[in-house]
Scaffold this motif. Structure first.
Motif, PDB file in Angstrom:
ATOM      1  N   PRO A  29      54.505  45.768  36.789  1.00  0.00           N
ATOM      2  CA  PRO A  29      55.722  46.257  38.117  1.00  0.00           C
ATOM      3  C   PRO A  29      57.136  46.259  38.202  1.00  0.00           C
ATOM      4  O   PRO A  29      57.141  46.782  39.190  1.00  0.00           O
ATOM      5  N   THR A  30      57.161  45.576  37.698  1.00  0.00           N
ATOM      6  CA  THR A  30      59.205  45.659  36.667  1.00  0.00           C
ATOM      7  C   THR A  30      59.139  47.484  36.811  1.00  0.00           C
ATOM      8  O   THR A  30      60.403  47.836  37.475  1.00  0.00           O
ATOM      9  N   CYS A  31      58.592  47.968  35.972  1.00  0.00           N
ATOM     10  CA  CYS A  31      59.357  49.791  35.887  1.00  0.00           C
ATOM     11  C   CYS A  31      58.384  50.448  37.108  1.00  0.00           C
ATOM     12  O   CYS A  31      59.354  51.399  37.618  1.00  0.00           O
ATOM     13  N   LEU A  32      57.043  50.195  37.338  1.00  0.00           N
ATOM     14  CA  LEU A  32      57.185  50.812  38.937  1.00  0.00           C
ATOM     15  C   LEU A  32      58.121  50.909  39.905  1.00  0.00           C
ATOM     16  O   LEU A  32      58.480  51.326  41.139  1.00  0.00           O
ATOM     17  N   HIS A  33      58.453  49.351  40.534  1.00  0.00           N
ATOM     18  CA  HIS A  33      59.417  49.463  41.142  1.00  0.00           C
ATOM     19  C   HIS A  33      60.538  49.953  40.862  1.00  0.00           C
ATOM     20  O   HIS A  33      61.120  50.677  42.157  1.00  0.00           O
ATOM     21  N   THR A  34      61.624  49.677  40.079  1.00  0.00           N
ATOM     22  CA  THR A  34      62.508  50.540  39.845  1.00  0.00           C
ATOM     23  C   THR A  34      62.445  52.422  40.091  1.00  0.00           C
ATOM     24  O   THR A  34      62.877  52.535  40.528  1.00  0.00           O
ATOM     25  N   LEU A  35      60.859  52.879  39.834  1.00  0.00           N
ATOM     26  CA  LEU A  35      61.132  54.162  40.058  1.00  0.00           C
ATOM     27  C   LEU A  35      60.316  54.415  41.335  1.00  0.00           C
ATOM     28  O   LEU A  35      61.352  55.824  42.447  1.00  0.00           O
ATOM     29  N   GLN A  36      59.885  53.687  41.952  1.00  0.00           N
ATOM     30  CA  GLN A  36      59.936  53.617  43.246  1.00  0.00           C
ATOM     31  C   GLN A  36      61.116  53.614  44.389  1.00  0.00           C
ATOM     32  O   GLN A  36      60.975  54.395  45.530  1.00  0.00           O
ATOM     33  N   GLN A  37      61.274  52.363  44.563  1.00  0.00           N
ATOM     34  CA  GLN A  37      63.156  52.353  44.661  1.00  0.00           C
ATOM     35  C   GLN A  37      63.961  52.951  44.742  1.00  0.00           C
ATOM     36  O   GLN A  37      65.453  52.913  44.970  1.00  0.00           O
ATOM     37  N   ASP A  38      64.298  53.237  42.925  1.00  0.00           N
ATOM     38  CA  ASP A  38      65.743  53.621  42.594  1.00  0.00           C
ATOM     39  C   ASP A  38      65.221  55.237  42.154  1.00  0.00           C
ATOM     40  O   ASP A  38      66.229  55.459  42.475  1.00  0.00           O
ATOM     41  N   TYR A  39      64.699  56.009  41.900  1.00  0.00           N
ATOM     42  CA  TYR A  39      64.075  57.265  42.300  1.00  0.00           C
ATOM     43  C   TYR A  39      63.314  58.613  43.143  1.00  0.00           C
ATOM     44  O   TYR A  39      63.970  59.078  44.158  1.00  0.00           O
ATOM     45  N   LEU A  40      62.055  57.762  43.259  1.00  0.00           N
ATOM     46  CA  LEU A  40      61.411  57.834  44.545  1.00  0.00           C
ATOM     47  C   LEU A  40      61.884  57.507  45.923  1.00  0.00           C
ATOM     48  O   LEU A  40      60.910  57.175  46.131  1.00  0.00           O
ATOM     49  N   ASN A  41      62.928  57.872  46.537  1.00  0.00           N
ATOM     50  CA  ASN A  41      63.641  56.865  47.421  1.00  0.00           C
ATOM     51  C   ASN A  41      64.091  57.473  48.728  1.00  0.00           C
ATOM     52  O   ASN A  41      64.965  57.608  49.757  1.00  0.00           O
ATOM     53  N   TRP A  42      63.826  59.088  48.920  1.00  0.00           N
ATOM     54  CA  TRP A  42      64.456  60.244  49.453  1.00  0.00           C
ATOM     55  C   TRP A  42      66.059  59.941  48.909  1.00  0.00           C
ATOM     56  O   TRP A  42      66.868  61.279  50.301  1.00  0.00           O
ATOM     57  N   ARG A  43      66.741  59.048  48.739  1.00  0.00           N
ATOM     58  CA  ARG A  43      68.118  59.917  48.180  1.00  0.00           C
ATOM     59  C   ARG A  43      68.430  60.200  46.736  1.00  0.00           C
ATOM     60  O   ARG A  43      68.653  61.563  46.584  1.00  0.00           O
ATOM     61  N   ALA A  44      67.806  59.600  46.075  1.00  0.00           N
ATOM     62  CA  ALA A  44      67.688  60.018  44.307  1.00  0.00           C
ATOM     63  C   ALA A  44      66.741  61.405  43.947  1.00  0.00           C
ATOM     64  O   ALA A  44      66.859  62.200  43.366  1.00  0.00           O
ATOM     65  N   TRP A  45      65.778  61.445  45.079  1.00  0.00           N
ATOM     66  CA  TRP A  45      64.496  62.228  44.848  1.00  0.00           C
ATOM     67  C   TRP A  45      63.747  62.134  46.211  1.00  0.00           C
ATOM     68  O   TRP A  45      63.453  60.609  46.901  1.00  0.00           O
ATOM     69  N   PRO A  46      62.825  63.262  46.393  1.00  0.00           N
ATOM     70  CA  PRO A  46      62.105  62.957  47.593  1.00  0.00           C
ATOM     71  C   PRO A  46      60.528  61.781  46.678  1.00  0.00           C
ATOM     72  O   PRO A  46      60.593  61.526  46.226  1.00  0.00           O
ATOM     73  N   ASN A  47      60.605  61.161  48.432  1.00  0.00           N
ATOM     74  CA  ASN A  47      60.093  59.980  47.835  1.00  0.00           C
ATOM     75  C   ASN A  47      58.120  60.638  47.911  1.00  0.00           C
ATOM     76  O   ASN A  47      57.146  60.291  48.667  1.00  0.00           O
ATOM     77  N   PHE A  48      57.621  61.175  46.353  1.00  0.00           N
ATOM     78  CA  PHE A  48      56.387  61.022  45.776  1.00  0.00           C
ATOM     79  C   PHE A  48      55.885  59.805  46.107  1.00  0.00           C
ATOM     80  O   PHE A  48      53.998  60.143  45.357  1.00  0.00           O
ATOM     81  N   GLY A  49      55.991  59.216  46.060  1.00  0.00           N
ATOM     82  CA  GLY A  49      55.551  57.612  45.602  1.00  0.00           C
ATOM     83  C   GLY A  49      54.021  57.359  47.332  1.00  0.00           C
ATOM     84  O   GLY A  49      54.541  57.827  48.542  1.00  0.00           O
ATOM     85  N   ASN A  50      54.029  56.088  46.971  1.00  0.00           N
ATOM     86  CA  ASN A  50      52.848  55.848  47.813  1.00  0.00           C
ATOM     87  C   ASN A  50      53.249  54.327  48.834  1.00  0.00           C
ATOM     88  O   ASN A  50      52.683  53.750  49.594  1.00  0.00           O
ATOM     89  N   GLY A  51      54.701  53.813  48.523  1.00  0.00           N
ATOM     90  CA  GLY A  51      55.088  52.904  49.077  1.00  0.00           C
ATOM     91  C   GLY A  51      57.207  53.145  48.905  1.00  0.00           C
ATOM     92  O   GLY A  51      57.226  54.825  49.487  1.00  0.00           O
ATOM     93  N   GLY A  52      57.633  52.305  49.788  1.00  0.00           N
ATOM     94  CA  GLY A  52      58.730  52.610  49.383  1.00  0.00           C
ATOM     95  C   GLY A  52      59.448  53.477  51.022  1.00  0.00           C
ATOM     96  O   GLY A  52      59.080  53.054  51.681  1.00  0.00           O
ATOM     97  N   ALA A  53      60.350  53.806  50.769  1.00  0.00           N
ATOM     98  CA  ALA A  53      61.133  54.598  52.238  1.00  0.00           C
ATOM     99  C   ALA A  53      60.502  55.200  52.459  1.00  0.00           C
ATOM    100  O   ALA A  53      59.947  56.355  51.734  1.00  0.00           O
ATOM    101  N   PRO A  54      60.205  55.812  53.407  1.00  0.00           N
ATOM    102  CA  PRO A  54      59.367  56.846  54.911  1.00  0.00           C
ATOM    103  C   PRO A  54      59.964  57.479  54.942  1.00  0.00           C
ATOM    104  O   PRO A  54      61.473  58.032  55.239  1.00  0.00           O
ATOM    105  N   PRO A  55      59.455  58.953  55.245  1.00  0.00           N
ATOM    106  CA  PRO A  55      57.580  58.466  54.651  1.00  0.00           C
ATOM    107  C   PRO A  55      57.205  59.091  53.546  1.00  0.00           C
ATOM    108  O   PRO A  55      57.913  59.655  52.545  1.00  0.00           O
ATOM    109  N   ALA A  56      56.733  58.693  53.121  1.00  0.00           N
ATOM    110  CA  ALA A  56      55.922  58.292  51.673  1.00  0.00           C
ATOM    111  C   ALA A  56      54.937  59.385  51.507  1.00  0.00           C
ATOM    112  O   ALA A  56      53.865  59.615  52.768  1.00  0.00           O
ATOM    113  N   LEU A  57      55.165  60.616  50.684  1.00  0.00           N
ATOM    114  CA  LEU A  57      54.668  61.373  50.310  1.00  0.00           C
ATOM    115  C   LEU A  57      52.651  61.423  49.481  1.00  0.00           C
ATOM    116  O   LEU A  57      51.879  62.036  50.385  1.00  0.00           O
TER     117      LEU A  57
END
Length: 318
Positions: free
Chosen positions: A121-149
């Motif tokens: 969970p700690t790894c996935l949280h960092t991936l989603q919140q710090d990378y896949l967040n539309w600031r560092a990179w588009p959100n290709f994940g299934n949670g986090g900052a909308p829209p989640a792709l």
């Protein structure tokens, strides 16, 4: 009498020897990246599949496309590079979110196909919140900052519990490791039928990290070693032995690696590690480092493990 004994010995030597049974490999491994930093196109990423299949899971994803290009050039794959990345890789197991272990995944995400990402969970949280967040990179994940792709489904692993890896013949168990201050890393125990492969992400030694994570891991795999079910261990040796402890940053030297394997040997039995393949990962490619690390590993290898130094784009079988 001497002549008779000589002729008898010669006759016995001339008899055909019984062929030793050949054990078929359980795993195919294709390293797409093997270095521990600096080499931007050759960072930690290992594809693993059940032998005889082409459905791979990526253990870490520091570099993907450069390794796939070399593997295709080496005729490891008959598919194109794009097909390898999009179709043969069925998912990712990420040991921790440092960039040298996830950069290839992020950079290739726009052209990737939907697939799962497994991690603690700690790894996935960092991936989603710090990378896949539309600031560092588009959100290709299934949670986090909308829209989640939703291209990637983030699947949290529970330490010690087995989880099937979708669209492969494999399952995985995760074990917690310590990688310096405030960084949790992961060991992945991958299973195919009754055979296992153990991949350790970046980790420090128990006594330096002030943890018991490696000892707990060795306790868990001890029976597999004793029964010959553990086919290989992938483990890092980032720095030569002369590296000061305060500058290891949660990594291992040859001496520390062999000391930790010695603990496994004590638990499983003194001769159980002899001939076991130990794949050395994450060598820092600073000038001169690699040759020193290889020499120190060979000189200290009283356990008799089979030291393997992987090459990018060249397949291994275990």
């Amino acid at each position: 009498m001497h002549t008779y004994l000589f002729l008898l010995a010669a006759w016995l030597l001339a008899l055909p020897t019984r062929a030793q049974p050949t054990v078929a490999p359980a795993f195919t491994v294709v390293p797409l990246g093997v270095k521990g930093g600096l080499a931007e196109g050759n960072l930690s990423a290992y594809l693993v599949a059940a032998a005889g299949t082409t459905a791979f899971i990526a253990l870490d994803a520091g570099s993907l496309r450069p390794g796939a290009e070399k593997a295709v050039a080496n005729h490891v794959f008959t598919a194109s590079v794009d097909e390898v990345l999009r179709q043969n890789i069925k998912g990712y197991c990420l040991s921790h979110p440092h960039l040298d272990h996830v950069a290839g995944l992020l950079l290739n995400a726009p052209d990737d196909t939907p697939k799962p990402i497994y991690g603690l969970p700690t790894c996935l949280h960092t991936l989603q919140q710090d990378y896949l967040n539309w600031r560092a990179w588009p959100n290709f994940g299934n949670g986090g900052a909308p829209p989640a792709l939703g291209k990637y489904q983030l699947r949290a692993l529970v330490p010690g519990q087995a989880m099937p890896l979708d669209n492969t013949a494999l399952s995985v168990q995760a074990f917690v490791l310590s990688h310096g201050s405030n960084m949790q890393s992961t060991a992945f125990l991958v299973r195919s039928h009754d055979s296992y492969l153990l991949y350790l992400g970046d980790t420090g030694a128990d006594d330096l990290e002030k943890t018991h994570y490696l000892h707990d891991l060795w306790l868990a795999v001890q029976p597999l070693v004793q029964h010959g079910q553990l086919k290989a261990i992938f483990m890092e040796a980032s720095y030569p032995n002369a590296q000061p402890e305060q500058q290891l940053f949660g990594h291992l030297t040859p001496a520390l690696l062999l000391r930790e394997l010695g603990t496994l040997g004590q638990l499983a039995g003194p001769s159980t590690l002899r001939g076991l393949p130990v794949v050395i990962t994450h060598l820092k490619p600073t000038v001169g480092n690699e040759a020193i690390i290889k020499t120190q590993l060979a000189a200290g290898n009283t356990l008799g493990v089979k030291l393997v130094f992987p090459e990018q784009g060249r397949a291994l079988a275990f």
